[in-house]
Design a protein around this motif. Structure first.
Motif, PDB file in Angstrom:
ATOM      1  N   LEU A  71      29.123  84.472 -45.430  1.00 35.14           N
ATOM      2  CA  LEU A  71      30.438  84.741 -44.851  1.00 35.14           C
ATOM      3  C   LEU A  71      30.485  86.034 -44.026  1.00 35.14           C
ATOM      4  CD1 LEU A  71      32.677  83.574 -47.823  1.00 35.14           C
ATOM      5  CD2 LEU A  71      32.228  82.374 -45.680  1.00 35.14           C
ATOM      6  N   SER A  72      29.325  86.596 -43.717  1.00 37.65           N
ATOM      7  CA  SER A  72      29.338  87.781 -42.855  1.00 37.65           C
ATOM      8  C   SER A  72      28.964  87.346 -41.441  1.00 37.65           C
ATOM      9  CB  SER A  72      28.398  88.864 -43.383  1.00 37.65           C
ATOM     10  OG  SER A  72      27.055  88.432 -43.344  1.00 37.65           O
ATOM     11  N   SER A  73      29.592  87.991 -40.452  1.00 35.69           N
ATOM     12  CA  SER A  73      29.423  87.528 -39.074  1.00 35.69           C
ATOM     13  C   SER A  73      27.978  87.596 -38.552  1.00 35.69           C
ATOM     14  CB  SER A  73      30.376  88.262 -38.130  1.00 35.69           C
ATOM     15  OG  SER A  73      30.079  89.643 -38.107  1.00 35.69           O
ATOM     16  N   PRO A  74      27.194  88.641 -38.875  1.00 31.88           N
ATOM     17  CA  PRO A  74      25.843  88.663 -38.301  1.00 31.88           C
ATOM     18  C   PRO A  74      24.978  87.494 -38.783  1.00 31.88           C
ATOM     19  CG  PRO A  74      26.402  90.800 -39.224  1.00 31.88           C
ATOM     20  CD  PRO A  74      27.467  89.858 -39.653  1.00 31.88           C
ATOM     21  N   ALA A  75      25.190  87.050 -40.013  1.00 32.48           N
ATOM     22  CA  ALA A  75      24.387  85.935 -40.529  1.00 32.48           C
ATOM     23  C   ALA A  75      24.717  84.669 -39.736  1.00 32.48           C
ATOM     24  CB  ALA A  75      24.661  85.726 -42.012  1.00 32.48           C
ATOM     25  N   GLN A  76      26.011  84.428 -39.552  1.00 30.85           N
ATOM     26  CA  GLN A  76      26.414  83.222 -38.816  1.00 30.85           C
ATOM     27  C   GLN A  76      25.896  83.270 -37.382  1.00 30.85           C
ATOM     28  OE1 GLN A  76      30.563  83.696 -39.547  1.00 30.85           O
ATOM     29  NE2 GLN A  76      30.464  82.738 -41.565  1.00 30.85           N
ATOM     30  N   GLU A  77      26.018  84.438 -36.750  1.00 33.22           N
ATOM     31  CA  GLU A  77      25.598  84.544 -35.345  1.00 33.22           C
ATOM     32  C   GLU A  77      24.077  84.499 -35.203  1.00 33.22           C
ATOM     33  OE1 GLU A  77      29.515  87.192 -34.090  1.00 33.22           O
ATOM     34  OE2 GLU A  77      27.543  88.133 -34.108  1.00 33.22           O
ATOM     35  N   ARG A  78      23.370  85.124 -36.122  1.00 35.44           N
ATOM     36  CA  ARG A  78      21.901  85.110 -36.033  1.00 35.44           C
ATOM     37  C   ARG A  78      21.376  83.695 -36.257  1.00 35.44           C
ATOM     38  NH1 ARG A  78      20.718  91.027 -38.944  1.00 35.44           N
ATOM     39  NH2 ARG A  78      22.231  92.046 -37.588  1.00 35.44           N
ATOM     40  N   HIS A  79      22.099  82.920 -37.052  1.00 36.60           N
ATOM     41  CA  HIS A  79      21.709  81.530 -37.268  1.00 36.60           C
ATOM     42  C   HIS A  79      21.959  80.708 -35.996  1.00 36.60           C
ATOM     43  CE1 HIS A  79      21.493  77.465 -38.801  1.00 36.60           C
ATOM     44  NE2 HIS A  79      22.730  77.277 -38.373  1.00 36.60           N
ATOM     45  N   LEU A  80      23.183  80.767 -35.503  1.00 33.21           N
ATOM     46  CA  LEU A  80      23.551  79.965 -34.320  1.00 33.21           C
ATOM     47  C   LEU A  80      22.669  80.285 -33.119  1.00 33.21           C
ATOM     48  CD1 LEU A  80      27.405  79.705 -33.802  1.00 33.21           C
ATOM     49  CD2 LEU A  80      25.691  77.876 -34.017  1.00 33.21           C
ATOM     50  N   GLY A  81      22.482  81.575 -32.881  1.00 36.92           N
ATOM     51  CA  GLY A  81      21.659  82.008 -31.756  1.00 36.92           C
ATOM     52  C   GLY A  81      20.244  81.461 -31.894  1.00 36.92           C
ATOM     53  N   PHE A  82      19.722  81.522 -33.096  1.00 38.59           N
ATOM     54  CA  PHE A  82      18.346  81.078 -33.344  1.00 38.59           C
ATOM     55  C   PHE A  82      18.200  79.593 -33.036  1.00 38.59           C
ATOM     56  CE2 PHE A  82      14.922  79.641 -36.277  1.00 38.59           C
ATOM     57  CZ  PHE A  82      13.892  80.460 -35.828  1.00 38.59           C
ATOM     58  N   ILE A  83      19.144  78.801 -33.535  1.00 36.35           N
ATOM     59  CA  ILE A  83      19.081  77.348 -33.316  1.00 36.35           C
ATOM     60  C   ILE A  83      19.139  77.056 -31.818  1.00 36.35           C
ATOM     61  CG2 ILE A  83      20.304  75.153 -33.753  1.00 36.35           C
ATOM     62  CD1 ILE A  83      18.924  76.414 -36.225  1.00 36.35           C
ATOM     63  N   ASN A  84      20.006  77.760 -31.104  1.00 32.50           N
ATOM     64  CA  ASN A  84      20.120  77.525 -29.667  1.00 32.50           C
ATOM     65  C   ASN A  84      18.932  78.067 -28.883  1.00 32.50           C
ATOM     66  OD1 ASN A  84      22.501  76.182 -30.041  1.00 32.50           O
ATOM     67  ND2 ASN A  84      23.791  77.971 -29.662  1.00 32.50           N
ATOM     68  N   GLY A  85      18.258  79.065 -29.440  1.00 31.54           N
ATOM     69  CA  GLY A  85      17.108  79.645 -28.742  1.00 31.54           C
ATOM     70  C   GLY A  85      15.826  78.849 -28.929  1.00 31.54           C
ATOM     71  N   LEU A  86      15.775  78.049 -29.992  1.00 34.28           N
ATOM     72  CA  LEU A  86      14.555  77.281 -30.268  1.00 34.28           C
ATOM     73  C   LEU A  86      14.276  76.302 -29.128  1.00 34.28           C
ATOM     74  CD1 LEU A  86      14.695  76.278 -34.059  1.00 34.28           C
ATOM     75  CD2 LEU A  86      13.011  77.754 -32.931  1.00 34.28           C
ATOM     76  N   LYS A  87      13.033  76.311 -28.676  1.00 40.18           N
ATOM     77  CA  LYS A  87      12.686  75.423 -27.559  1.00 40.18           C
ATOM     78  C   LYS A  87      12.054  74.123 -28.050  1.00 40.18           C
ATOM     79  CE  LYS A  87      13.580  78.194 -24.000  1.00 40.18           C
ATOM     80  NZ  LYS A  87      14.880  78.451 -24.627  1.00 40.18           N
ATOM     81  N   LYS A  88      11.712  74.075 -29.306  1.00 42.51           N
ATOM     82  CA  LYS A  88      11.031  72.894 -29.841  1.00 42.51           C
ATOM     83  C   LYS A  88      12.028  71.928 -30.482  1.00 42.51           C
ATOM     84  CE  LYS A  88       6.562  73.755 -29.207  1.00 42.51           C
ATOM     85  NZ  LYS A  88       6.180  75.085 -29.189  1.00 42.51           N
ATOM     86  N   LYS A  89      11.742  70.655 -30.332  1.00 42.87           N
ATOM     87  CA  LYS A  89      12.578  69.641 -30.998  1.00 42.87           C
ATOM     88  C   LYS A  89      11.953  69.322 -32.372  1.00 42.87           C
ATOM     89  CE  LYS A  89      15.261  68.950 -27.402  1.00 42.87           C
ATOM     90  NZ  LYS A  89      15.322  70.392 -27.155  1.00 42.87           N
TER      91      LYS A  89
END
Ligand code: FRU
Length: 324
Positions: A139-157
């Motif tokens: 429930l802390s904002s950096p965890a949510q954002e670091r997760h979302l950013g990571f998923i969107n940054g991944l280039k592999k399917k």
């Protein structure tokens, strides 16, 4: 009021942590430039309830500026908004609140950090890779954002992600990772901070010490200090970290602007960078130097205080003699 120093109150969600110790040091270094402020810190020890109470006290004391690093966004939002509405200039640092009712925000861009980490990780991943993602407090904002950013940054399917929640803590991350059934398929560990990446590494190495050299370990923070990320990257325990500046110095500069009635921006977003071994070594040398300088400044201050005390005593004695 004029003769007394301004009170800058800091409601910190926790203190017992290397990144936050680095933040404190950076705050103190900046604060030693001014002689008209006093910093008062309350440590909420990761409890929303405690943090709410401590902020309430700061409101009652009518502090001049209130800095808040919220434990969990939703729980801390109402009291932070209350402080702002009561006219206390409020600086939110690092973790966010769920409202725009604050004076200014200072912190890194955790979404961008996650995205860069995702891109960086992609270069190491085979097809159908398995990643263990170690989360900070959900429930802390950096965890949510670091997760979302990571998923969107991944280039592999077709990436398989094993989710572990480490609540920003090395020991919790270690325990949770050690409870995973199987480590053999893990190609990469992405932890939302460096200390959890280290905890994960330790858990894996305790079960199978040969395995750790085959896994890529990525963390976030790149903080200086014992047991923190810079040291771990420099020693090769982590492959890379993504700098999450603490903003300690910036926060004090912004507080001074507010106290001097200068205009401030709504947000001060701090830059990130990938930190690999060589950079980590350079940054470590620099931070050692910084700590040395600060120690020297503090020593000088103590010397000045002592001289001042001696002078006052002399003056007092002189006064006594003259009045005989
Ligand atoms: C320290 C910490 C850091 C992390 C930040 C996120 O308490 O967990 O490691 O980057 O908080 O708010």
């Amino acid at each position: 009021k004029k003769d007394e120093p301004y009170v800058i109150a800091f409601s910190q969600c926790m203190m017992d942590d290397v990144w936050r110790q680095a933040m404190l040091l950076e705050m103190n270094i900046e604060a030693s430039n001014y002689d008209n402020i006093r910093i008062v810190i309350a440590d909420a020890k990761e409890s929303n309830e405690t943090q709410i109470k401590q902020i309430q006290q700061f409101i009652d004391q009518k502090v001049d500026v209130l800095i808040i690093s919220p434990n969990q966004s939703d729980s801390i939002t109402p009291i932070a908004v209350e402080a702002y509405r009561k006219g206390i200039p409020t600086i939110i640092v690092d973790r966010k609140i769920g409202s725009e009712e604050y004076t200014t925000y200072v912190g890194g861009d955790s979404y961008e950090i996650g995205r860069i980490a995702g891109e960086y990780a992609s270069a190491f991943l085979p097809e159908n890779a398995t990643i263990a993602e170690v989360w900070g407090t959900k429930l802390s904002s950096p965890a949510q954002e670091r997760h979302l950013g990571f998923i969107n940054g991944l280039k592999k399917k077709n990436v398989n992600i094993k989710t572990v929640v480490g609540n920003w803590r090395r020991e919790i991350a270690k325990k949770e990772v050690s409870q995973l059934e199987d480590f053999n398929d893990i190609d990469l560990v992405y932890a939302h901070n460096d200390v959890m990446a280290l905890g994960a590494r330790e858990a894996i190495s305790e079960r199978d010490s040969a395995l750790v050299s085959k896994i890529i370990f990525l963390g976030v923070d790149a903080a200086f200090g014992k047991g923190a990320g810079l040291e771990a990257v420099a020693n090769g325990l982590l492959n890379a970290s993504f700098l999450y500046p603490t903003g300690g110095d910036q926060v004090i500069r912004v507080a001074m602007k507010i106290l001097n009635k200068e205009q401030t921006d709504k947000k001060y977003i701090l830059n990130t960078a990938v930190v690999e071994k060589n950079t980590a070594r350079t940054l470590l040398l620099q931070s050692d130097q910084l700590i040395n300088y600060q120690n020297r400044i503090e020593q000088q201050k103590r010397n000045i205080d002592m001289l001042f005390q001696k002078f006052s005593m002399l003056r007092h004695s002189l006064f006594l003699i003259l009045s005989l």
